[in-house]
Design a protein around this motif. Structure first.
Motif, short mmCIF file in Angstrom:
data_model
loop_
_atom_site.label_atom_id
_atom_site.label_comp_id
_atom_site.label_asym_id
_atom_site.label_seq_id
_atom_site.Cartn_x
_atom_site.Cartn_y
_atom_site.Cartn_z
N LEU A 12 0.81 -1.21 0.00
CA LEU A 12 0.00 0.00 0.00
C LEU A 12 0.85 1.26 0.00
CD1 LEU A 12 -2.90 -1.00 2.45
CD2 LEU A 12 -2.75 -1.25 -0.05
N LEU A 13 2.07 1.15 0.54
CA LEU A 13 2.98 2.29 0.50
C LEU A 13 3.36 2.61 -0.94
CD1 LEU A 13 4.73 4.32 2.13
CD2 LEU A 13 6.55 2.59 2.08
N GLU A 14 3.59 1.55 -1.73
CA GLU A 14 3.97 1.73 -3.13
C GLU A 14 2.76 2.03 -4.02
OE1 GLU A 14 6.39 -1.45 -4.66
OE2 GLU A 14 7.37 -1.76 -2.72
N HIS A 15 1.56 1.70 -3.55
CA HIS A 15 0.34 1.90 -4.35
C HIS A 15 -0.74 2.54 -3.47
CE1 HIS A 15 2.57 -1.41 -6.27
NE2 HIS A 15 2.10 -0.92 -7.42
N PRO A 16 -0.54 3.79 -3.08
CA PRO A 16 -1.48 4.45 -2.15
C PRO A 16 -2.88 4.62 -2.72
CG PRO A 16 0.09 6.03 -3.07
CD PRO A 16 0.57 4.68 -3.46
N HIS A 17 -3.03 4.51 -4.03
CA HIS A 17 -4.37 4.64 -4.64
C HIS A 17 -5.22 3.40 -4.43
CE1 HIS A 17 -1.82 2.55 -7.51
NE2 HIS A 17 -2.92 2.04 -8.05
N VAL A 18 -4.60 2.28 -4.06
CA VAL A 18 -5.34 1.04 -3.85
C VAL A 18 -6.06 1.11 -2.51
CG1 VAL A 18 -5.13 -1.46 -3.50
CG2 VAL A 18 -3.80 -0.32 -5.29
N LYS A 19 -7.37 0.94 -2.53
CA LYS A 19 -8.17 1.09 -1.31
C LYS A 19 -8.91 -0.18 -0.89
CE LYS A 19 -7.10 5.41 -0.92
NZ LYS A 19 -6.15 5.84 0.14
N ARG A 20 -8.80 -1.24 -1.71
CA ARG A 20 -9.51 -2.47 -1.40
C ARG A 20 -8.56 -3.67 -1.51
NH1 ARG A 20 -15.60 -2.43 -3.99
NH2 ARG A 20 -16.30 -0.46 -3.07
N THR A 21 -8.68 -4.58 -0.54
CA THR A 21 -7.86 -5.79 -0.53
C THR A 21 -8.75 -7.01 -0.29
OG1 THR A 21 -5.85 -4.71 0.27
CG2 THR A 21 -6.07 -7.06 0.73
N GLY A 22 -8.56 -8.03 -1.13
CA GLY A 22 -9.26 -9.30 -0.95
C GLY A 22 -8.30 -10.36 -0.47
N ILE A 23 -8.75 -11.19 0.47
CA ILE A 23 -7.89 -12.22 1.06
C ILE A 23 -8.60 -13.57 0.97
CG2 ILE A 23 -6.66 -12.99 3.13
CD1 ILE A 23 -6.83 -10.07 4.13
N ILE A 76 -8.78 -15.84 15.06
CA ILE A 76 -8.36 -14.44 14.94
C ILE A 76 -9.38 -13.65 14.13
CG2 ILE A 76 -6.65 -12.91 13.86
CD1 ILE A 76 -4.49 -14.81 14.72
N ARG A 77 -9.74 -12.49 14.63
CA ARG A 77 -10.66 -11.59 13.94
C ARG A 77 -9.83 -10.76 12.96
NH1 ARG A 77 -13.24 -7.85 16.62
NH2 ARG A 77 -15.23 -8.08 15.49
N ILE A 78 -9.46 -11.37 11.87
CA ILE A 78 -8.46 -10.81 10.98
C ILE A 78 -8.92 -9.53 10.29
CG2 ILE A 78 -9.18 -12.30 9.05
CD1 ILE A 78 -6.19 -12.41 8.23
N ILE A 79 -10.19 -9.45 9.89
CA ILE A 79 -10.65 -8.25 9.20
C ILE A 79 -10.70 -7.05 10.14
CG2 ILE A 79 -12.55 -7.21 7.91
CD1 ILE A 79 -10.84 -9.27 6.37
N PRO A 80 -11.25 -7.16 11.35
CA PRO A 80 -11.18 -6.02 12.28
C PRO A 80 -9.74 -5.61 12.59
CG PRO A 80 -12.86 -7.55 13.00
CD PRO A 80 -12.13 -8.22 11.88
N GLU A 81 -8.85 -6.58 12.74
CA GLU A 81 -7.46 -6.24 13.05
C GLU A 81 -6.81 -5.45 11.92
OE1 GLU A 81 -4.71 -9.06 14.54
OE2 GLU A 81 -6.10 -9.95 15.99
N LEU A 82 -6.99 -5.92 10.69
CA LEU A 82 -6.38 -5.23 9.56
C LEU A 82 -7.06 -3.88 9.31
CD1 LEU A 82 -5.88 -8.21 7.07
CD2 LEU A 82 -4.11 -7.01 8.38
N SER A 83 -8.36 -3.81 9.52
CA SER A 83 -9.07 -2.55 9.32
C SER A 83 -8.63 -1.49 10.31
CB SER A 83 -10.59 -2.77 9.45
OG SER A 83 -11.05 -3.65 8.43
N THR A 84 -8.29 -1.93 11.53
CA THR A 84 -7.78 -0.99 12.54
C THR A 84 -6.40 -0.49 12.16
OG1 THR A 84 -9.08 -2.04 14.30
CG2 THR A 84 -7.16 -0.75 14.97
N PHE A 133 -5.15 -0.34 9.13
CA PHE A 133 -5.15 0.41 7.87
C PHE A 133 -6.48 1.15 7.72
CE2 PHE A 133 -2.41 -3.32 7.27
CZ PHE A 133 -1.23 -2.71 6.84
N PRO A 134 -6.67 2.23 8.47
CA PRO A 134 -7.92 2.99 8.37
C PRO A 134 -8.11 3.57 6.97
CG PRO A 134 -6.26 4.21 9.61
CD PRO A 134 -5.72 2.85 9.42
N GLY A 135 -9.35 3.61 6.53
CA GLY A 135 -9.64 4.11 5.19
C GLY A 135 -9.47 3.07 4.11
N HIS A 136 -9.10 1.84 4.50
CA HIS A 136 -8.91 0.75 3.55
C HIS A 136 -9.95 -0.32 3.87
CE1 HIS A 136 -6.26 -1.13 0.52
NE2 HIS A 136 -6.69 -2.27 1.06
N THR A 137 -10.48 -0.97 2.83
CA THR A 137 -11.50 -1.99 3.02
C THR A 137 -10.94 -3.37 2.70
OG1 THR A 137 -13.20 -0.40 2.34
CG2 THR A 137 -13.83 -2.72 2.40
#
Length: 302
Positions: free
Chosen positions: A55-66, A91-99, A101-105
């Motif tokens: 995301l540092l190299e691609h700040p325009h990317v706002k969505r990630t699928g896992i 592990i509540r992985i989506i809440p952890e990652l959302s916390t 990386f705010p502003g990212h889905t």
């Protein structure tokens, strides 16, 4: 051009890359061995570090699928049972990652479901909005896409075709998963009296089976005939329960597609009525080795 970050979490490697939403082109591909992250005791944190670099190299990317290889909650937020990586169960992985990386889905899905959806958005052929996807590999996985969405079932983890009852008192993947298929081939080889290029010392491989079948080796064809018959029976059940007549076959053993199809078709013709047969299409999936990563990225269309 809109882009997504796709992440394919596997038992051997974690793969990720930036995916163009329009054509599925993958850039900035990265792969890391799963074992070292497991040994660290901080798997999700290490995953987050790798995401941060992307995301540092691609700040325009706002969505990630896992995509993950196992059971997840119906709300797609928490890992329930990831057999290949048990350290991350619960592990509540989506809440952890959302916390982090705010502003990212973030979007989470079972890997077979994700790969199935990826065929709709990134596959080589146009698909209907409803189809069944079956993966042939170490295990037998599957998914149903209905109205362009993953069919979750009551608890969130529907479509496990490898665990439906099959022949010999076993479930399907204990008959035609990779290890079991080779065990069957070696047993048939030991009893076979005719000529064959398959070795008799118990070292038959899937590659060797496919190569032999390509040369019309009778024993190899018999092995795939048996495999196809058992798969065909399983497909009949799925078709009649879901009322879906487009079937995609993927996974590592899908190289056997042309050799299993005669017996698959034989079972389908025997059990299904003309109403189903007239619309029935069974074909190979097209994304091959990119299925996991592109499938994960396809979750971002939701």
């Amino acid at each position: 051009m809109e882009q997504y970050l796709g992440i394919d979490v596997g038992g051997t490697n974690v793969k990720m890359g930036i995916v163009d939403a329009t054509d599925g082109r993958i850039s900035n591909f990265y792969s890391h061995d799963t074992a070292s992250w497991r040994k660290s005791g901080h798997f999700v944190e290490r995953l987050g570090d790798a995401i941060a670099l992307q995301l540092l190299e691609h700040p325009h990317v706002k969505r990630t699928g896992i995509g993950v290889p196992g059971l997840i909650t119906r709300d797609r937020s928490t890992l329930i049972e990831i057999t290949a990586i048990p350290e991350i169960d619960g592990i509540r992985i989506i809440p952890e990652l959302s916390t982090r990386f705010p502003g990212h889905t973030f979007y989470l899905e079972n890997d077979a479901n994700a790969a199935a959806l990826g065929e709709y958005y990134f596959g080589e052929e146009k698909l209907p909005e409803d189809y069944i996807f079956v993966t042939l590999g170490t295990g037998i996985g599957g998914a149903a896409i209905i109205d362009k969405k993953v069919f979750k079932g009551g608890g969130g983890n529907a479509m496990e075709p490898g665990h439906v009852p099959s022949r010999h008192g076993r479930v399907l993947e204990r008959n035609i998963g990779k290890v079991e298929l080779l065990h069957m081939a070696n047993e048939m080889r030991a009893a076979y009296k005719g000529e064959t290029q398959l070795p008799k010392d118990g070292t038959i491989s899937t590659t060797g089976l496919v190569a032999a079948a390509a040369e019309n080796d009778e024993l190899a064809m018999r092995v795939f005939d048996e495999m196809g018959a058992m798969l065909g029976d399983g497909l009949v059940a799925m078709i009649r329960i879901l009322d879906i007549t487009t079937i995609l076959i993927g996974g590592g053993i899908s190289a056997s597609f042309d050799f299993i199809m005669p017996s698959v078709k034989r079972q389908l013709d025997y059990w299904l009525t003309p109403h189903y047969l007239k619309n029935l299409v069974v074909k190979r999936a097209t994304l091959a080795n990119d299925a996991g990563l592109l499938g994960a990225a396809s979750l971002c269309f939701e």
